[in-house]
Design an enzyme around this catalytic site. Structure first.
Site: not given
Ligand code: PGA
Length: 249
Positions: A9, A11, A94, A96, A166, A172, A212
């Site tokens: 992803n 983003k 997601h 976010e 997640e 992140g 992560s």
């Molecule tokens: P990340 O993000 O691997 O940077 O933690 C995962 C995601 O948001 O799908």
């Protein structure tokens, strides 16, 4: 047999040149794998990514879509627009999108239903916040997210659903759920689906872990029986890291 999937992803990262550079590096370095490999560039680069990956094993997927088929929704993208450029899988829900764009369970239920109606495969994301885990409410929260967005769907559409658990506190942040925490939650999710539908559907749905995932921890997380792959954010922006994560599956 469930599909193994590694999805990146991206983003809101990578302009056109960066997208092309990363795709060509990934294509050149892609290891031989039985897993499905997917990348989700930003909207404006989706069509270009589909064109430059013609004949490649890497699938281009979208990060979001609107539930309406068309109309006065400034700034939004419809399922038909995705299908029309050759993108038939979309991430929905997601954290976010939930946190920064006000996407509620109710909105997500509409998006999921609309995508599936149009023949779009859905990668549905969900997961608890840190406070939920601290107060031991993580199972309840995850069950509610699944129920509200997915459990009114007809059993027949479940072959078009991929789940991505997640935990928000791991996205992140550099903090990963331990392989045991991931397995415990994935087993719970599968069990919850078996209760809502049946064990055949539960056994067939791929459940990815996200939060992560890095080359250094991917192998251990992916070794767990109910973890069928990963949704990768930060590490998917670096070709060598993403390739190492694909190798880990
Ligand atoms: P990340 O993000 O691997 O940077 O933690 C995962 C995601 O948001 O799908």
């Amino acid at each position: 047999m469930r599909s193994k999937i590694v999805a990146g992803n991206w983003k809101m990262n990578n302009n056109l040149e960066q997208t092309e550079a990363l795709l060509s590096e990934l294509s050149a370095k892609l290891p031989d794998t039985d897993a499905e490999v997917m990348v989700a560039p930003t909207y404006v680069n989706l069509a270009g990514a589909v064109a430059s990956l013609q004949g490649s094993k890497i699938e281009v997927i979208a990060q979001n879509m609107h539930f309406a088929e068309n109309g006065a929704y400034t700034g939004e993208i419809s399922g038909d627009m995705l299908l029309n450029i050759g993108v038939d899988t979309c991430i929905i829900g997601h954290s976010e999108r939930r946190a920064y764009f006000g996407e509620t369970d109710e909105i997500l239920a509409k998006k999921v239903a609309s995508a599936l109606d149009q023949g779009i495969r859905v990668m549905f994301c969900f997961g608890e916040e840190l406070e939920d885990r601290k107060s031991d409410n993580h199972f309840k929260v995850v069950e509610r997210q699944l129920k509200n967005a997915l459990f009114s769907l007809d059993a027949s559409v479940w072959s078009k659903i991929i789940l991505a658990y997640e935990p928000v506190w791991a996205i992140g942040t550099g903090e990963t759920a331990s392989p045991e925490q991931a397995q415990e939650m994935h087993a719970f999710i599968r069990n919850t689906i078996a209760e809502a539908y049946n064990s055949s559907i539960a056994d067939k749905v791929s459940i990815l872990y996200g939060g992560s995932v890095k080359p250094g921890n991917a192998k251990e997380i992916f070794s767990k029986p109910d973890v069928d792959g990963g949704l990768i954010g930060g590490a998917s922006l670096v070709a060598d890291d993403f390739v190492d994560i694909i190798k880990a599956i």
